[in-house]
Design a protein around this motif. Structure first.
Motif, PDB file in Angstrom:
ATOM      1  N   GLN A 195       0.808  -1.213   0.000  1.00 29.10           N
ATOM      2  CA  GLN A 195       0.000   0.000   0.000  1.00 29.10           C
ATOM      3  C   GLN A 195       0.846   1.271   0.000  1.00 29.10           C
ATOM      4  O   GLN A 195       0.633   2.172  -0.822  1.00 29.10           O
ATOM      5  CB  GLN A 195      -0.942   0.010   1.203  1.00 29.10           C
ATOM      6  CG  GLN A 195      -1.872   1.218   1.247  1.00 29.10           C
ATOM      7  CD  GLN A 195      -2.846   1.150   2.402  1.00 29.10           C
ATOM      8  OE1 GLN A 195      -2.731   0.295   3.275  1.00 29.10           O
ATOM      9  NE2 GLN A 195      -3.805   2.051   2.424  1.00 29.10           N
ATOM     10  N   LEU A 199       0.781   4.112  -2.971  1.00 28.24           N
ATOM     11  CA  LEU A 199       0.213   5.428  -2.655  1.00 28.24           C
ATOM     12  C   LEU A 199       1.176   6.557  -3.004  1.00 28.24           C
ATOM     13  O   LEU A 199       0.752   7.687  -3.259  1.00 28.24           O
ATOM     14  CB  LEU A 199      -0.171   5.497  -1.172  1.00 28.24           C
ATOM     15  CG  LEU A 199      -1.345   4.624  -0.730  1.00 28.24           C
ATOM     16  CD1 LEU A 199      -1.649   4.841   0.746  1.00 28.24           C
ATOM     17  CD2 LEU A 199      -2.589   4.917  -1.562  1.00 28.24           C
ATOM     18  N   GLN A 282      -9.857  -2.475   1.003  1.00 25.89           N
ATOM     19  CA  GLN A 282      -9.751  -1.029   1.125  1.00 25.89           C
ATOM     20  C   GLN A 282      -8.370  -0.540   0.712  1.00 25.89           C
ATOM     21  O   GLN A 282      -8.221   0.485   0.027  1.00 25.89           O
ATOM     22  CB  GLN A 282     -10.052  -0.613   2.571  1.00 25.89           C
ATOM     23  CG  GLN A 282      -9.999   0.889   2.809  1.00 25.89           C
ATOM     24  CD  GLN A 282     -11.031   1.631   1.988  1.00 25.89           C
ATOM     25  OE1 GLN A 282     -12.163   1.181   1.838  1.00 25.89           O
ATOM     26  NE2 GLN A 282     -10.641   2.781   1.446  1.00 25.89           N
ATOM     27  N   ASN A 285      -8.153  -0.693  -3.087  1.00 24.40           N
ATOM     28  CA  ASN A 285      -8.910   0.405  -3.700  1.00 24.40           C
ATOM     29  C   ASN A 285      -8.141   1.718  -3.616  1.00 24.40           C
ATOM     30  O   ASN A 285      -8.128   2.509  -4.570  1.00 24.40           O
ATOM     31  CB  ASN A 285     -10.273   0.545  -3.014  1.00 24.40           C
ATOM     32  CG  ASN A 285     -11.273  -0.487  -3.508  1.00 24.40           C
ATOM     33  OD1 ASN A 285     -11.341  -0.785  -4.696  1.00 24.40           O
ATOM     34  ND2 ASN A 285     -12.052  -1.052  -2.594  1.00 24.40           N
ATOM     35  N   ASP A 286      -7.484   1.964  -2.487  1.00 26.32           N
ATOM     36  CA  ASP A 286      -6.683   3.181  -2.355  1.00 26.32           C
ATOM     37  C   ASP A 286      -5.506   3.166  -3.319  1.00 26.32           C
ATOM     38  O   ASP A 286      -5.159   4.197  -3.921  1.00 26.32           O
ATOM     39  CB  ASP A 286      -6.185   3.328  -0.915  1.00 26.32           C
ATOM     40  CG  ASP A 286      -7.315   3.543   0.075  1.00 26.32           C
ATOM     41  OD1 ASP A 286      -8.414   3.938  -0.364  1.00 26.32           O
ATOM     42  OD2 ASP A 286      -7.109   3.316   1.280  1.00 26.32           O
ATOM     43  N   THR A 289      -6.805   3.885  -6.834  1.00 28.55           N
ATOM     44  CA  THR A 289      -7.133   5.305  -6.965  1.00 28.55           C
ATOM     45  C   THR A 289      -5.883   6.143  -7.152  1.00 28.55           C
ATOM     46  O   THR A 289      -5.850   7.075  -7.980  1.00 28.55           O
ATOM     47  CB  THR A 289      -7.910   5.775  -5.726  1.00 28.55           C
ATOM     48  OG1 THR A 289      -9.101   4.993  -5.588  1.00 28.55           O
ATOM     49  CG2 THR A 289      -8.273   7.237  -5.843  1.00 28.55           C
ATOM     50  N   ALA A 290      -4.828   5.837  -6.393  1.00 29.52           N
ATOM     51  CA  ALA A 290      -3.584   6.599  -6.509  1.00 29.52           C
ATOM     52  C   ALA A 290      -2.958   6.421  -7.892  1.00 29.52           C
ATOM     53  O   ALA A 290      -2.489   7.394  -8.507  1.00 29.52           O
ATOM     54  CB  ALA A 290      -2.607   6.166  -5.419  1.00 29.52           C
TER      55      ALA A 290
END
Length: 735
Positions: A195, A199, A282, A285-286, A289-290
């Motif tokens: 993650q 990100l 979750q 999904n983050d 999106t990034a």
């Protein structure tokens, strides 16, 4: 792979033979050629010599390997030389997870998707290194011996080393540790551990912005060199057949970075599809999106770059700006500095990331006034319509009419199906100029009207967005300044022994009576800076400090300005001011206008008695004007003595302090002065309110959190024959 063999003794071989055949066998007839073909024959011999030397160099590379680059080139092009041992991975994730047979089918599919992400990352890094270690290194080594010096390695592969460094860092800091945990623990790959790396993808993969901006030009340059440079084509063919290339074509290698960065969302979505845990979903999904946000940023930059290139091409087609015919050389000389049209300048009122675009162009005939029709060529841009006239001996068209700004342009169709009227307005919405435009056909007229209307709507929307954005930035700037001022402003602590705590109060204001500290008779600790915290009725016309002005007049000033906007601060400060009479002796020290104390005892329920007022000098007490209790007593005495004076009314005959019913309910600080005498109870309440208001408004100096100090002389005067009954006793202490 079939490596190049040793060159034989024949002067012509392979590519060179086919090249010579295209010349029609000129080498065999060179002895019979005329002098006009001598230059071509020399060029051909030079080409044959370079082709032969190139084959020898490539054969050497195949037999003994690629020579290492010199130090000045090595720092840029060599990445991780000899340290690629960490870029290895097992054939399957099942080799790392012993309990894979007991895992659910869905979890196995998730591990397969994660494994694809890892394996394709390593494959991609190897593809990038083909361009640097084989193509770029081979080209630079050949240029050291004078071959292919016309080819720019920077244009072809200049940004590739930055991509390799970014992906090696991504592997070492994000993907590699995830793989290492699985190797050490035997547990399945954890998608949550990826993650943080995804990100921050916009910071890690910033070189992709530059590469994607230049990839179209890079591929066009590579095709041009392959089509027009036979030596470069020979070199590329040798590289494509090399064992390290995996038979990858040059065009395929150049497009790989664009394909890889756009594939990350698909790889992550495949993992998300097989992930049942809520936390992992979750996190995925983050990450998606990034990555998609970064791709949108790249696409935006690419579009802006393309628009800029198109604008440059369009601007080069538009030549001189000749909208006026000067009547003299002097006039022409003065007009020359203002006869330049810069289409590369940003559009007014629009964010700078939006570039002017050429929307429509075409021939037309225009008629202005009673003059005849004129053949013109129209250019419709995002914010302007240009009327130009093609020049016969030049590729550029000159501007013959002032630019028609779209925000001031009105187009109206005429009865003629091929014509419309273009009206340009001034800032006063008056006609500045007008043209009748005759299009070649009715379809052309419809297209011009439609494109113009669409451009006007888009321009208006962009200007509205920029206006809102500027307002937001301005408000954010003001908000930051307010926060900085609040953070630097000293806080006023709540005094001990106050009448009650501010918290939990239902009333609008809290009455807080500060401590009184008895000091020695000297006034050394009292600031000598003159201020005017007394009521304006006893004004000495001393300059007022804004942060220390706590008189009732200063508190009523905002209300008065709200009720009478015509008032100025100077008018409010001087209104109802009773000037002090001049002393009889000009040489005598001038005294402050201090209030007079009553000569009788003040008791609850009785009116304020009248008596002689004791006076003391300014030298004896430099801060007596701060004595709120004495001021309030004197105001109460004056209210008992003086009736409501009509001089308090303003020029309109209305009292400036007259308030409406809703304004009278604002609280004790906005109470209208009462013309009648005050009872002792009302007087004491006003004293408490006065002290509370000064405490609320921050009368203590910044950083002065201690109790108020009074001299013994002041305390004796306050005591004297007077008894003041307060609900909260005042504490005194020796200092």
């Amino acid at each position: 792979m079939q490596p190049f063999g040793p060159p034989d003794e024949r002067p012509l071989r392979g590519l060179v033979e086919s090249r010579i055949e295209t010349y029609g066998g000129q080498h065999r007839a060179s002895a019979q050629s005329t002098g006009s073909n001598l230059y071509a024959r020399r060029g051909l011999v030079l080409e044959v010599t370079k082709a032969h030397e190139l084959e020898m160099r490539l054969y050497t590379f195949s037999m003994f390997g690629m020579p290492r680059l010199p130090p000045e080139d090595r720092r840029h092009w060599e990445i991780g030389k000899g340290s690629d041992s960490d870029l290895t991975i097992e054939k399957s994730w099942k080799e790392l997870v012993p309990g894979h047979k007991e895992m659910s089918r869905e979890l196995c599919h998730q591990q397969e998707a994660l494994w694809e992400l890892l394996t394709t990352e390593l494959t991609y890094i190897r593809m990038l290194k083909i361009m640097t270690d084989l193509l770029a290194a081979g080209l630079l080594n050949l240029q050291r011996v004078g071959l292919l010096i016309e080819v720019s390695a920077e244009t072809l592969f200049g940004n590739v080393p930055s991509l390799i460094r970014a992906h090696r860092s991504f592997w070492e800091e994000v993907l590699g540790p995830t793989l290492g945990k699985t190797r050490a623990s035997g547990q399945p790959l954890d998608p949550v551990s990826l993650q943080d790396g995804f990100l921050a993808i916009s910071q890690r993969f910033q070189p992709y912005v530059q590469y994607c901006l230049r990839v179209k030009q890079t591929m066009a340059y590579a095709r041009e060199q392959q089509d027009n440079n036979p030596l470069f084509r020979t070199f590329v063919q040798w590289c494509e057949k090399h064992k390290r290339s995996g038979r990858q074509m040059l065009g395929d290698l150049l497009i790989k970075p664009h394909q890889r960065i756009t594939k990350y969302p698909l790889l992550l979505q495949a993992v998300l599809k097989r992930t049942p845990e809520a936390q992992a979903r979750q996190a995925l999904n983050d990450m998606i999106t990034a990555v998609e946000s970064f791709l949108q940023h790249i696409n935006k930059q690419v579009r802006q770059g393309e628009d800029q290139e198109n604008l440059v091409a369009a601007a080069q087609r538009i030549g001189p700006y000749e909208v006026l015919e000067p009547s003299s050389e002097e006039m022409e000389k003065n007009l020359r500095p203002f006869s330049n049209l810069d289409l590369m300048s940003p559009m007014l009122g629009v964010a700078p990331e939006h570039t002017r675009q050429l929307l429509l162009e075409g021939p037309a005939r225009v008629k202005e006034g009673r003059e005849g029709k004129l053949d013109v060529y129209l250019f419709l841009f995002s914010d302007v319509l240009l009327v130009t006239k093609p020049q016969r001996r030049a590729d550029k068209a000159k501007v013959i009419r002032p630019p028609f700004m779209l925000e001031k342009l009105v187009c109206r169709p005429l009865r003629d199906p091929n014509s419309f009227l273009a009206i340009h307005l001034t800032d006063f919405q008056c006609v500045s100029s007008a043209l009748i435009v005759h299009c070649p056909s009715a379809a052309d007229r419809a297209q011009w009207l439609e494109k113009t209307q669409q451009a006007q709507v888009t321009l208006q929307k962009l200007k509205a967005q920029e206006y809102v954005q500027q307002k937001r930035e301005l408000l954010a700037l003001y908000r930051d300044q307010d926060q900085e001022s609040l953070s630097t402003r000293p806080s006023t602590p709540s005094p001990e022994g106050s009448q009650s705590s501010v918290e939990g109060r239902n009333s609008e204001f809290c009455t807080v009576i500060p401590h009184l500290v008895v000091t020695d008779d000297t006034d050394e600790d009292i600031p000598s800076v003159p201020d005017d915290t007394s009521d304006s009725g006893y004004s000495t016309l001393i300059p007022v400090s804004p942060k220390e002005s706590h008189s009732p007049l200063s508190r009523l000033r905002p209300w008065a300005l709200r009720r009478h906007p015509g008032f100025t601060l100077s008018a409010l400060d001087l209104r109802d001011v009773t000037l002090r009479p001049q002393p009889p002796d000009p040489q005598a020290p001038q005294r402050r206008s201090t209030p007079e104390l009553p000569g009788e005892v003040i008791r609850r329920g009785s009116s304020l008695p009248r008596g002689e007022r004791p006076a003391w000098s300014e030298e004896e007490d430099g801060t007596s004007v701060r004595n709120v209790v004495v001021e309030t007593l004197h105001r109460a005495q004056l209210r008992g003595q003086l009736p409501h004076s009509p001089t308090h009314a303003d020029s309109a005959g209305e009292s400036p302090w007259a308030s409406s019913e809703d304004e009278e309910e604002e609280g004790p600080l906005f109470r209208r002065p009462s013309p009648g005498p005050l009872s002792a109870e009302d007087m004491l309440r006003e004293i408490r309110e006065e002290l509370a208001s000064q405490r609320i408004e921050g009368s203590p100096e910044p950083g002065d959190s201690g109790p108020r100090k009074l001299t013994r002389v002041q305390l004796q005067r306050m005591r004297g024959p007077h008894i003041i009954r307060l609900d909260t006793p005042l504490s005194t202490s020796e200092v």
